[in-house]
Design a protein around this motif. Structure first.
Motif, PDB file in Angstrom:
ATOM      1  N   ASP A 292      37.120  62.755  31.423  1.00 29.78           N
ATOM      2  CA  ASP A 292      36.494  61.454  31.296  1.00 29.78           C
ATOM      3  C   ASP A 292      37.036  60.284  32.303  1.00 29.78           C
ATOM      4  N   TRP A 293      36.204  59.614  32.910  1.00 24.75           N
ATOM      5  CA  TRP A 293      36.709  58.464  33.589  1.00 24.75           C
ATOM      6  C   TRP A 293      36.490  57.189  32.500  1.00 24.75           C
ATOM      7  N   CYS A 294      37.152  56.149  32.953  1.00 20.06           N
ATOM      8  CA  CYS A 294      36.645  54.991  32.071  1.00 20.06           C
ATOM      9  C   CYS A 294      35.243  54.717  32.662  1.00 20.06           C
ATOM     10  N   GLU A 295      34.493  53.692  31.959  1.00 25.50           N
ATOM     11  CA  GLU A 295      33.309  53.204  32.431  1.00 25.50           C
ATOM     12  C   GLU A 295      33.296  52.593  33.600  1.00 25.50           C
ATOM     13  N   GLU A 296      34.277  51.393  33.820  1.00 23.83           N
ATOM     14  CA  GLU A 296      34.200  50.765  34.862  1.00 23.83           C
ATOM     15  C   GLU A 296      34.408  51.374  36.134  1.00 23.83           C
ATOM     16  N   CYS A 297      35.668  52.345  35.983  1.00 20.25           N
ATOM     17  CA  CYS A 297      35.722  53.206  37.305  1.00 20.25           C
ATOM     18  C   CYS A 297      34.872  54.042  37.866  1.00 20.25           C
ATOM     19  N   MET A 298      34.167  54.650  36.820  1.00 20.31           N
ATOM     20  CA  MET A 298      33.153  55.597  37.127  1.00 20.31           C
ATOM     21  C   MET A 298      32.223  54.743  37.789  1.00 20.31           C
ATOM     22  N   ALA A 299      31.473  53.660  37.256  1.00 13.46           N
ATOM     23  CA  ALA A 299      30.401  52.838  37.899  1.00 13.46           C
ATOM     24  C   ALA A 299      30.909  52.480  39.258  1.00 13.46           C
TER      25      ALA A 299
ATOM     26  N   CYS B 194      41.917  58.046  32.591  1.00 17.99           N
ATOM     27  CA  CYS B 194      41.059  57.834  33.506  1.00 17.99           C
ATOM     28  C   CYS B 194      41.815  58.063  35.095  1.00 17.99           C
ATOM     29  N   PRO B 195      41.230  58.848  35.700  1.00 15.12           N
ATOM     30  CA  PRO B 195      41.908  59.253  37.123  1.00 15.12           C
ATOM     31  C   PRO B 195      41.987  57.892  38.144  1.00 15.12           C
ATOM     32  N   ALA B 196      41.374  56.990  37.937  1.00 14.63           N
ATOM     33  CA  ALA B 196      41.603  55.805  38.932  1.00 14.63           C
ATOM     34  C   ALA B 196      42.494  54.695  38.333  1.00 14.63           C
ATOM     35  N   CYS B 197      42.214  54.394  36.999  1.00 17.84           N
ATOM     36  CA  CYS B 197      42.992  53.240  36.645  1.00 17.84           C
ATOM     37  C   CYS B 197      44.222  53.549  35.650  1.00 17.84           C
ATOM     38  N   GLY B 198      44.216  54.808  35.117  1.00 18.99           N
ATOM     39  CA  GLY B 198      45.241  55.423  34.263  1.00 18.99           C
ATOM     40  C   GLY B 198      45.127  54.900  32.988  1.00 18.99           C
TER      41      GLY B 198
END
Ligand SMILES: [Zn+2]
Length: 219
Positions: free
Chosen positions: A29-36, A17-21
Protein backbone atom coordinates in the motif's frame (compact mmCIF):
# COMPACT_ATOMS: atom_id res chain seq x y z
CA UNK A 1 20.55 -15.54 3.27
CA UNK A 2 19.42 -12.47 1.35
CA UNK A 3 15.80 -13.58 1.53
CA UNK A 4 16.11 -14.45 5.20
CA UNK A 5 17.43 -10.97 5.99
CA UNK A 6 14.61 -9.47 3.94
CA UNK A 7 12.04 -11.44 5.96
CA UNK A 8 13.60 -10.25 9.24
CA UNK A 9 13.51 -6.64 8.03
CA UNK A 10 9.88 -6.97 7.01
CA UNK A 11 9.05 -8.25 10.49
CA UNK A 12 10.88 -5.46 12.27
CA UNK A 13 9.74 -2.67 9.96
CA UNK A 14 5.97 -2.65 9.43
CA UNK A 15 4.29 -1.75 6.13
CA UNK A 16 4.84 1.84 5.11
CA UNK A 17 4.33 4.13 2.13
CA UNK A 18 7.38 3.84 -0.14
CA UNK A 19 7.38 7.59 -0.86
CA UNK A 20 6.84 9.32 2.51
CA UNK A 21 7.33 6.48 4.99
CA UNK A 22 3.89 6.83 6.66
CA UNK A 23 2.59 3.55 8.08
CA UNK A 24 0.04 1.76 5.89
CA UNK A 25 -2.35 -1.14 6.42
CA UNK A 26 -0.63 -3.70 4.23
CA UNK A 27 2.65 -4.23 2.44
CA UNK A 28 2.25 -2.87 -1.06
CA UNK A 29 0.00 0.00 0.00
CA UNK A 30 0.99 3.59 -0.68
CA UNK A 31 -0.60 6.39 1.32
CA UNK A 32 -3.37 8.07 -0.67
CA UNK A 33 -1.54 11.37 -1.11
CA UNK A 34 1.67 9.84 -2.45
CA UNK A 35 -0.15 7.47 -4.79
CA UNK A 36 -2.18 10.37 -6.18
CA UNK A 37 0.96 12.47 -6.60
CA UNK A 38 3.00 9.68 -8.26
CA UNK A 39 0.39 8.21 -10.63
CA UNK A 40 0.94 10.19 -13.79
CA UNK A 41 0.01 7.91 -16.67
CA UNK A 42 0.83 9.71 -19.88
CA UNK A 43 1.74 9.25 -23.51
CA UNK A 44 5.34 10.13 -24.25
CA UNK A 45 6.46 12.48 -27.03
CA UNK A 46 8.40 10.57 -29.71
CA UNK A 47 10.68 11.75 -32.51
CA UNK A 48 9.70 11.20 -36.15
CA UNK A 49 12.26 8.38 -36.36
CA UNK A 50 10.75 6.68 -33.32
CA UNK A 51 7.24 7.05 -34.71
CA UNK A 52 8.28 5.04 -37.77
CA UNK A 53 8.69 1.93 -35.62
CA UNK A 54 6.60 2.63 -32.52
CA UNK A 55 2.85 3.31 -32.50
CA UNK A 56 3.06 5.10 -29.17
CA UNK A 57 4.71 4.74 -25.79
CA UNK A 58 3.00 5.21 -22.42
CA UNK A 59 4.55 5.69 -18.99
CA UNK A 60 2.72 5.15 -15.72
CA UNK A 61 4.66 7.66 -13.67
CA UNK A 62 7.56 10.07 -13.46
CA UNK A 63 11.02 8.73 -12.67
CA UNK A 64 11.60 10.49 -9.37
CA UNK A 65 10.79 10.26 -5.67
CA UNK A 66 9.23 7.07 -4.36
CA UNK A 67 8.89 5.44 -7.76
CA UNK A 68 12.56 5.99 -8.65
CA UNK A 69 13.61 4.60 -5.26
CA UNK A 70 11.55 1.47 -5.84
CA UNK A 71 13.01 0.88 -9.30
CA UNK A 72 16.56 1.50 -8.12
CA UNK A 73 16.03 -0.73 -5.08
CA UNK A 74 14.83 -3.54 -7.33
CA UNK A 75 17.51 -3.19 -10.00
CA UNK A 76 20.62 -2.29 -8.08
CA UNK A 77 19.97 -3.73 -4.63
CA UNK A 78 17.88 -6.64 -5.90
CA UNK A 79 15.18 -5.90 -3.34
CA UNK A 80 12.20 -7.93 -4.46
CA UNK A 81 10.31 -6.56 -1.43
CA UNK A 82 9.70 -3.50 -3.65
CA UNK A 83 7.48 -5.54 -5.99
CA UNK A 84 4.17 -5.33 -4.05
CA UNK A 85 4.49 -1.52 -4.10
CA UNK A 86 5.24 -1.52 -7.81
CA UNK A 87 2.32 -3.82 -8.54
CA UNK A 88 -0.18 -1.72 -6.60
CA UNK A 89 1.15 1.29 -8.48
CA UNK A 90 0.56 -0.51 -11.81
CA UNK A 91 -2.99 -1.41 -10.78
CA UNK A 92 -3.91 2.13 -9.83
CA UNK A 93 -2.25 3.70 -12.88
CA UNK A 94 -3.73 1.24 -15.36
CA UNK A 95 -7.25 2.23 -14.31
CA UNK A 96 -6.37 5.73 -15.50
CA UNK A 97 -4.91 4.53 -18.80
CA UNK A 98 -7.14 1.81 -20.22
CA UNK A 99 -6.25 2.39 -23.88
CA UNK A 100 -2.86 0.69 -23.48
CA UNK A 101 -4.58 -2.66 -23.26
CA UNK A 102 -6.63 -2.22 -26.39
CA UNK A 103 -5.35 -4.20 -29.31
CA UNK A 104 -2.49 -6.31 -27.94
CA UNK A 105 -1.70 -9.88 -29.00
CA UNK A 106 1.52 -10.35 -27.04
CA UNK A 107 3.68 -8.49 -24.53
CA UNK A 108 7.44 -8.67 -24.98
CA UNK A 109 9.95 -7.59 -22.32
CA UNK A 110 13.03 -5.60 -23.31
CA UNK A 111 15.75 -8.20 -22.75
CA UNK A 112 18.99 -7.89 -20.82
CA UNK A 113 22.18 -9.45 -22.08
CA UNK A 114 22.37 -12.99 -20.74
CA UNK A 115 25.48 -12.15 -18.70
CA UNK A 116 23.81 -9.11 -17.15
CA UNK A 117 20.67 -11.09 -16.31
CA UNK A 118 22.76 -13.79 -14.66
CA UNK A 119 24.59 -11.17 -12.62
CA UNK A 120 21.37 -9.44 -11.51
CA UNK A 121 19.45 -12.68 -11.11
CA UNK A 122 16.41 -11.46 -13.06
CA UNK A 123 15.20 -9.19 -15.82
CA UNK A 124 13.38 -6.32 -14.09
CA UNK A 125 11.01 -5.70 -17.04
CA UNK A 126 9.85 -9.29 -16.75
CA UNK A 127 9.59 -9.20 -12.97
CA UNK A 128 7.53 -6.01 -13.02
CA UNK A 129 5.14 -6.87 -15.83
CA UNK A 130 4.89 -10.61 -16.52
CA UNK A 131 2.42 -11.85 -13.85
CA UNK A 132 0.54 -8.58 -13.97
CA UNK A 133 -0.07 -8.83 -17.74
CA UNK A 134 -0.75 -12.56 -17.66
CA UNK A 135 -3.51 -11.77 -15.13
CA UNK A 136 -4.99 -9.55 -17.82
CA UNK A 137 -4.92 -12.44 -20.29
CA UNK A 138 -2.07 -10.90 -22.26
CA UNK A 139 0.44 -13.47 -23.44
CA UNK A 140 3.98 -12.75 -22.28
CA UNK A 141 6.62 -13.86 -24.74
CA UNK A 142 10.41 -13.70 -24.46
CA UNK A 143 11.08 -13.57 -28.15
CA UNK A 144 13.82 -10.92 -28.15
CA UNK A 145 17.39 -11.29 -26.96
CA UNK A 146 20.25 -8.85 -26.50
CA UNK A 147 22.90 -10.22 -28.79
CA UNK A 148 25.73 -7.98 -27.75
CA UNK A 149 26.64 -6.22 -24.55
CA UNK A 150 26.04 -2.48 -24.68
CA UNK A 151 27.66 0.35 -22.76
CA UNK A 152 25.54 1.83 -19.94
CA UNK A 153 23.17 4.40 -21.44
CA UNK A 154 23.49 7.01 -18.69
CA UNK A 155 25.86 9.81 -19.59
CA UNK A 156 25.31 9.30 -23.35
CA UNK A 157 23.38 11.83 -25.44
CA UNK A 158 20.46 10.76 -27.63
CA UNK A 159 22.58 10.15 -30.76
CA UNK A 160 25.16 8.04 -28.91
CA UNK A 161 22.44 6.11 -27.13
CA UNK A 162 20.96 5.21 -30.48
CA UNK A 163 24.35 4.13 -31.86
CA UNK A 164 24.97 2.13 -28.70
CA UNK A 165 21.73 0.19 -29.24
CA UNK A 166 22.05 -0.38 -32.99
CA UNK A 167 22.09 -4.10 -33.77
CA UNK A 168 21.94 -4.96 -30.07
CA UNK A 169 18.72 -7.01 -30.30
CA UNK A 170 17.60 -10.05 -32.26
CA UNK A 171 14.44 -12.07 -32.63
CA UNK A 172 14.48 -15.72 -31.49
CA UNK A 173 14.89 -18.06 -34.46
CA UNK A 174 11.57 -19.82 -33.82
CA UNK A 175 9.55 -16.62 -33.18
CA UNK A 176 6.94 -15.62 -35.73
CA UNK A 177 5.59 -12.14 -35.01
CA UNK A 178 4.05 -11.52 -38.44
CA UNK A 179 0.74 -9.67 -38.10
CA UNK A 180 1.05 -9.49 -34.31
CA UNK A 181 0.17 -6.41 -32.24
CA UNK A 182 2.94 -6.16 -29.70
CA UNK A 183 3.29 -4.36 -26.38
CA UNK A 184 6.96 -3.84 -25.50
CA UNK A 185 7.52 -3.42 -21.76
CA UNK A 186 10.43 -1.96 -19.81
CA UNK A 187 11.10 -0.36 -16.45
CA UNK A 188 12.16 3.12 -17.57
CA UNK A 189 12.17 5.29 -20.68
CA UNK A 190 14.75 8.04 -21.22
CA UNK A 191 15.41 8.80 -24.89
CA UNK A 192 13.61 5.70 -26.16
CA UNK A 193 16.64 4.33 -28.02
CA UNK A 194 16.28 0.92 -26.36
CA UNK A 195 12.57 0.59 -27.12
CA UNK A 196 13.19 1.94 -30.62
CA UNK A 197 15.87 -0.65 -31.36
CA UNK A 198 13.63 -3.47 -30.11
CA UNK A 199 10.65 -2.16 -32.09
CA UNK A 200 12.74 -2.00 -35.27
CA UNK A 201 13.59 -5.71 -34.99
CA UNK A 202 9.93 -6.61 -34.44
CA UNK A 203 8.74 -4.43 -37.32
CA UNK A 204 11.31 -5.85 -39.71
CA UNK A 205 10.06 -9.30 -38.75
CA UNK A 206 6.52 -8.30 -39.76
CA UNK A 207 4.83 -7.16 -36.53
CA UNK A 208 1.61 -5.30 -37.32
CA UNK A 209 2.03 -2.74 -34.54
CA UNK A 210 4.44 -2.12 -31.68
CA UNK A 211 3.53 -0.02 -28.68
CA UNK A 212 5.58 0.59 -25.57
CA UNK A 213 4.67 0.59 -21.89
CA UNK A 214 7.10 1.60 -19.17
CA UNK A 215 6.77 1.98 -15.45
CA UNK A 216 8.42 5.39 -15.32
CA UNK A 217 9.93 8.06 -17.51
CA UNK A 218 11.80 11.30 -16.98
CA UNK A 219 10.07 12.75 -20.06
ZN1 LIG B 1 3.09 8.57 1.35
Amino acid sequence: MERFMEAICEFIFPAHCPACGAYTKARGDWCEECMAATCRPHRLPLSQDMLRVLDGVWAFGAYHGGLRNLIRGLKYQRRKSTLPYILSFLDTSAKMLPEVFGPVDIAVPVPLHVRKEKQRGFNQAELIFSDWLIDKDILFWHCLSRVRQTAPQYGLDARHREENMRGAFALAADADVRGKRILLVDDIFTTGSTLGACALVLRKAGAKSVRGLVLASDR
